[in-house]
Design a protein around this motif. Sequence first.
Motif, PDB file in Angstrom:
ATOM      1  N   PRO A   1     110.891 -58.516  84.926  1.00 38.92           N
ATOM      2  CA  PRO A   1     111.440 -58.581  83.564  1.00 38.92           C
ATOM      3  C   PRO A   1     111.528 -57.182  82.942  1.00 38.92           C
ATOM      4  O   PRO A   1     110.782 -56.274  83.314  1.00 38.92           O
ATOM      5  CB  PRO A   1     110.439 -59.456  82.808  1.00 38.92           C
ATOM      6  N   SER A   2     112.461 -57.021  82.000  1.00 43.22           N
ATOM      7  CA  SER A   2     112.652 -55.710  81.375  1.00 43.22           C
ATOM      8  C   SER A   2     111.482 -55.327  80.486  1.00 43.22           C
ATOM      9  O   SER A   2     111.144 -54.155  80.360  1.00 43.22           O
ATOM     10  CB  SER A   2     113.920 -55.717  80.514  1.00 43.22           C
ATOM     11  N   ASN A   3     110.885 -56.327  79.835  1.00 44.02           N
ATOM     12  CA  ASN A   3     109.878 -56.023  78.823  1.00 44.02           C
ATOM     13  C   ASN A   3     108.463 -56.359  79.282  1.00 44.02           C
ATOM     14  O   ASN A   3     108.242 -57.386  79.927  1.00 44.02           O
ATOM     15  CB  ASN A   3     110.190 -56.786  77.530  1.00 44.02           C
ATOM     16  N   HIS A   4     107.556 -55.438  78.950  1.00 46.90           N
ATOM     17  CA  HIS A   4     106.143 -55.650  79.219  1.00 46.90           C
ATOM     18  C   HIS A   4     105.363 -55.199  78.004  1.00 46.90           C
ATOM     19  O   HIS A   4     105.929 -54.612  77.088  1.00 46.90           O
ATOM     20  CB  HIS A   4     105.698 -54.834  80.431  1.00 46.90           C
TER      21      HIS A   4
ATOM     22  N   ALA B   1     105.317 -45.527  84.839  1.00 48.89           N
ATOM     23  CA  ALA B   1     106.469 -44.827  84.252  1.00 48.89           C
ATOM     24  C   ALA B   1     107.759 -45.180  84.994  1.00 48.89           C
ATOM     25  O   ALA B   1     108.827 -44.660  84.671  1.00 48.89           O
ATOM     26  CB  ALA B   1     106.240 -43.317  84.282  1.00 48.89           C
ATOM     27  N   ARG B   2     107.652 -46.076  85.987  1.00 50.02           N
ATOM     28  CA  ARG B   2     108.844 -46.542  86.717  1.00 50.02           C
ATOM     29  C   ARG B   2     109.318 -47.898  86.201  1.00 50.02           C
ATOM     30  O   ARG B   2     110.508 -48.175  86.184  1.00 50.02           O
ATOM     31  CB  ARG B   2     108.516 -46.706  88.205  1.00 50.02           C
ATOM     32  N   THR B   3     108.343 -48.770  85.819  1.00 53.13           N
ATOM     33  CA  THR B   3     108.698 -50.143  85.434  1.00 53.13           C
ATOM     34  C   THR B   3     108.132 -50.558  84.076  1.00 53.13           C
ATOM     35  O   THR B   3     108.446 -51.650  83.604  1.00 53.13           O
ATOM     36  CB  THR B   3     108.172 -51.158  86.467  1.00 53.13           C
TER      37      THR B   3
ATOM     38  N   ILE C   1     101.330 -52.317  72.486  1.00 53.08           N
ATOM     39  CA  ILE C   1     102.073 -51.451  73.398  1.00 53.08           C
ATOM     40  C   ILE C   1     103.211 -52.285  73.974  1.00 53.08           C
ATOM     41  O   ILE C   1     102.960 -53.341  74.555  1.00 53.08           O
ATOM     42  CB  ILE C   1     101.169 -50.933  74.535  1.00 53.08           C
ATOM     43  N   ALA C   2     104.439 -51.829  73.774  1.00 54.00           N
ATOM     44  CA  ALA C   2     105.593 -52.586  74.280  1.00 54.00           C
ATOM     45  C   ALA C   2     106.508 -51.647  75.045  1.00 54.00           C
ATOM     46  O   ALA C   2     106.870 -50.580  74.545  1.00 54.00           O
ATOM     47  CB  ALA C   2     106.348 -53.232  73.123  1.00 54.00           C
ATOM     48  N   THR C   3     106.851 -52.022  76.270  1.00 50.73           N
ATOM     49  CA  THR C   3     107.761 -51.202  77.065  1.00 50.73           C
ATOM     50  C   THR C   3     109.041 -51.977  77.353  1.00 50.73           C
ATOM     51  O   THR C   3     109.032 -53.202  77.459  1.00 50.73           O
ATOM     52  CB  THR C   3     107.141 -50.784  78.416  1.00 50.73           C
ATOM     53  N   GLY C   4     110.135 -51.242  77.458  1.00 46.34           N
ATOM     54  CA  GLY C   4     111.410 -51.810  77.892  1.00 46.34           C
ATOM     55  C   GLY C   4     111.972 -50.914  78.981  1.00 46.34           C
ATOM     56  O   GLY C   4     112.267 -49.748  78.722  1.00 46.34           O
ATOM     57  N   PHE C   5     112.052 -51.425  80.194  1.00 48.48           N
ATOM     58  CA  PHE C   5     112.610 -50.665  81.326  1.00 48.48           C
ATOM     59  C   PHE C   5     113.784 -51.484  81.830  1.00 48.48           C
ATOM     60  O   PHE C   5     113.610 -52.538  82.445  1.00 48.48           O
ATOM     61  CB  PHE C   5     111.537 -50.432  82.403  1.00 48.48           C
ATOM     62  N   TYR C   6     114.993 -50.960  81.536  1.00 50.78           N
ATOM     63  CA  TYR C   6     116.167 -51.812  81.604  1.00 50.78           C
ATOM     64  C   TYR C   6     116.773 -51.928  82.994  1.00 50.78           C
ATOM     65  O   TYR C   6     117.713 -52.690  83.202  1.00 50.78           O
ATOM     66  CB  TYR C   6     117.154 -51.361  80.521  1.00 50.78           C
ATOM     67  N   GLY C   7     116.187 -51.185  83.954  1.00 49.79           N
ATOM     68  CA  GLY C   7     116.591 -51.361  85.339  1.00 49.79           C
ATOM     69  C   GLY C   7     115.705 -52.358  86.076  1.00 49.79           C
ATOM     70  O   GLY C   7     115.923 -52.649  87.249  1.00 49.79           O
ATOM     71  N   ASN C   8     114.688 -52.887  85.398  1.00 49.25           N
ATOM     72  CA  ASN C   8     113.738 -53.794  86.057  1.00 49.25           C
ATOM     73  C   ASN C   8     114.380 -55.032  86.680  1.00 49.25           C
ATOM     74  O   ASN C   8     113.961 -55.434  87.778  1.00 49.25           O
ATOM     75  CB  ASN C   8     112.653 -54.234  85.067  1.00 49.25           C
ATOM     76  N   PRO C   9     115.348 -55.674  85.995  1.00 46.70           N
ATOM     77  CA  PRO C   9     115.925 -56.875  86.613  1.00 46.70           C
ATOM     78  C   PRO C   9     116.426 -56.619  88.032  1.00 46.70           C
ATOM     79  O   PRO C   9     116.309 -57.485  88.897  1.00 46.70           O
ATOM     80  CB  PRO C   9     117.051 -57.251  85.651  1.00 46.70           C
ATOM     81  N   GLY C  10     116.930 -55.402  88.286  1.00 49.10           N
ATOM     82  CA  GLY C  10     117.361 -55.055  89.636  1.00 49.10           C
ATOM     83  C   GLY C  10     116.215 -55.013  90.637  1.00 49.10           C
ATOM     84  O   GLY C  10     116.424 -55.098  91.846  1.00 49.10           O
ATOM     85  N   LEU C  11     114.982 -54.876  90.125  1.00 47.96           N
ATOM     86  CA  LEU C  11     113.786 -54.864  90.980  1.00 47.96           C
ATOM     87  C   LEU C  11     113.112 -56.241  90.989  1.00 47.96           C
ATOM     88  O   LEU C  11     112.023 -56.404  91.533  1.00 47.96           O
ATOM     89  CB  LEU C  11     112.778 -53.827  90.469  1.00 47.96           C
TER      90      LEU C  11
ATOM     91  N   ARG D   1     102.711 -60.871  77.087  1.00 48.55           N
ATOM     92  CA  ARG D   1     104.093 -60.735  77.601  1.00 48.55           C
ATOM     93  C   ARG D   1     105.142 -60.892  76.487  1.00 48.55           C
ATOM     94  O   ARG D   1     106.187 -61.484  76.692  1.00 48.55           O
ATOM     95  CB  ARG D   1     104.372 -61.773  78.695  1.00 48.55           C
ATOM     96  N   GLY D   2     104.805 -60.446  75.291  1.00 44.90           N
ATOM     97  CA  GLY D   2     105.773 -60.483  74.195  1.00 44.90           C
ATOM     98  C   GLY D   2     105.835 -61.809  73.449  1.00 44.90           C
ATOM     99  O   GLY D   2     106.604 -61.959  72.502  1.00 44.90           O
ATOM    100  N   LEU D   3     104.993 -62.773  73.875  1.00 42.96           N
ATOM    101  CA  LEU D   3     105.019 -64.114  73.283  1.00 42.96           C
ATOM    102  C   LEU D   3     104.717 -64.092  71.786  1.00 42.96           C
ATOM    103  O   LEU D   3     105.407 -64.735  70.980  1.00 42.96           O
ATOM    104  CB  LEU D   3     103.949 -64.952  73.987  1.00 42.96           C
ATOM    105  N   LEU D   4     103.693 -63.347  71.391  1.00 46.48           N
ATOM    106  CA  LEU D   4     103.283 -63.353  69.980  1.00 46.48           C
ATOM    107  C   LEU D   4     104.364 -62.719  69.098  1.00 46.48           C
ATOM    108  O   LEU D   4     104.599 -63.182  67.987  1.00 46.48           O
ATOM    109  CB  LEU D   4     101.945 -62.625  69.807  1.00 46.48           C
ATOM    110  N   THR D   5     105.002 -61.669  69.613  1.00 51.66           N
ATOM    111  CA  THR D   5     106.092 -61.050  68.847  1.00 51.66           C
ATOM    112  C   THR D   5     107.236 -62.046  68.667  1.00 51.66           C
ATOM    113  O   THR D   5     107.802 -62.170  67.570  1.00 51.66           O
ATOM    114  CB  THR D   5     106.599 -59.788  69.562  1.00 51.66           C
TER     115      THR D   5
END
Lengths: 313, 313
Positions: free
Chosen positions: A83-86, B94-96, A70-80, A106-110
């Motif tokens: 990190p963008s990716n989880h 669903a926010r981050t 499961i990989a998520t990218g939330f591109y407004g995260n740096p503003g919070l 945290r994406g290390l294996l990828t």
Amino acid sequence: MTFPVLDTAAIKQAATSRLVLDTVRDALIAHAEGRTSVPPPLHMEFPEADGDCHVKAGWITGSTDFTVKIATGFYGNPGLGLPSNHGLVCVVSARTGQVRALLDDRGLLTAWRTAAAGALITDAMARPGAVTLAVFGTGEQARLQTSWLAKLRPVGTVLVHGRNPHRANALCDELDARGLRARPASAQEAAAADMIITTTPATVPVLDAAQVREGAHVTGIGTDMPHKNELPPALFHRAQLIATDDHAQCLDHGDFGHAVRAGAAAQDSDIAAGLLLKAPLDRLDTAITVADLTGVGALDAALASAVLGRLLR
Amino acid sequence: MTFPVLDTAAIKQAATSRLVLDTVRDALIAHAEGRTSVPPPLHMEFPEADGDCHVKAGWITGSTDFTVKIATGFYGNPGLGLPSNHGLVCVVSARTGQVRALLDDRGLLTAWRTAAAGALITDAMARPGAVTLAVFGTGEQARLQTSWLAKLRPVGTVLVHGRNPHRANALCDELDARGLRARPASAQEAAAADMIITTTPATVPVLDAAQVREGAHVTGIGTDMPHKNELPPALFHRAQLIATDDHAQCLDHGDFGHAVRAGAAAQDSDIAAGLLLKAPLDRLDTAITVADLTGVGALDAALASAVLGRLLR
């Protein structure tokens, strides 16, 4: 009793470079030989949060475990301040369906399997006497691809080409600290290296095919969506050997696909990259060779399973 | 620091029947109103182990969390002393995009949301004066649907129809122990009840439409694949109100789809089940009503999020 959750500290301890390289080599060969199962991914969009979620599964046919990533990218995260990716990798028994463990990686294996695949293919396809390495891009993969290739063969001067000179300098310092000799370079100078690895999110080619020298090898790892394009079609036209990590994927959204659609390469002119890892390559010293890597989901399964095996041993 | 993994003991403590029923009601309404997002699932097969894996995601649009549910079925497991089904629910912001928690629920939440949906719809669609309840099937859902309906309205005699008389007797004993009056019944007797819930994996209809009485309500929850079929097309032909939990799904692989393909019901003759939960239903005492439930993935998201909210409060 529930399943264990393994964090990055545990994963880093288990995943030696030897383990990663051996596992990725075997998995690339298995994929080239059709011994993998990779279903179409699941995808969700969260437009209000500028986010998305991809779920990818993979299995090396017949092996003990499969994985669901499961990989998520939330591109407004740096503003919070996040990190963008989880994401996480769920390792499941292919014998009983039981969840064996979760890797909170945290994406290390990828990142590692991408770097290992690029380094292994570059090492297998480049001339034995190739010395200079150029890397396009200054991000995590630029650093990883360079240092993993240096684990596999001697690397002379590393030429770093990036749009941002500060980041290029920072990467050179970091590579120097790891015992490599790195310096910033123009695109023209970088294109003339013996070995070239492109690691950018570029949407127009980053190098001029005419500047690539006879005998050079080029690996592109950045193009993973149809609108991206790192390597020019003319480079594929000049190449005497083209390798793809997944024929259908590279045709659909890799640099190879751009070259085929531009008429610069035939649709069946590529060979499965994994097959080149089975025996030393017989290549002419004057040949240009190209590898287009778009990422193979079954590598996730192989690597997560190997790491888990080491951790639970 | 990694995410928490919550086991069945914690989940059982948090998921009161009130929480489950309220959450499922709201989620069914949201789904009926188009306020959910459910991407096509990911599917893998493991033929040598007689196993499969489904990954389903769901989101109530605008809500805090979405979920990714991994569910495996390995049908040789009982021979190894293991249950056939495994899985987990991953709750993601669903926010981050951050993983909030994993629910190691062993399928509990899916069973509960299925039972709650069936009980809520049956309660909403059955005549206010309906008393007798017949249940087809003797498994977990037969028990759950019956006991959850009894939380919503008075239930008189429970008629249990199963192919295996031992299992039918055992279920009656179990329902008796919960304060219900249950006894085994023939298919003909069960088909004449005021309320009927079918919970079987049948591939041919389990009841005769001609034996269903005027004023009865029938809910089918077992048909979740194209080759399954619990309710006969003739029942849909007799029905004055047909509800589906998801129009496209029920058309594709529910009993409603069988009826439409048999010419017994028009393709647009159904109403979204969730809409019937918003206000008391105006139904004739002589009308036959039918609900076809195939399972809505967004309910998983709503329920997992609600349980997690209670646990972390």
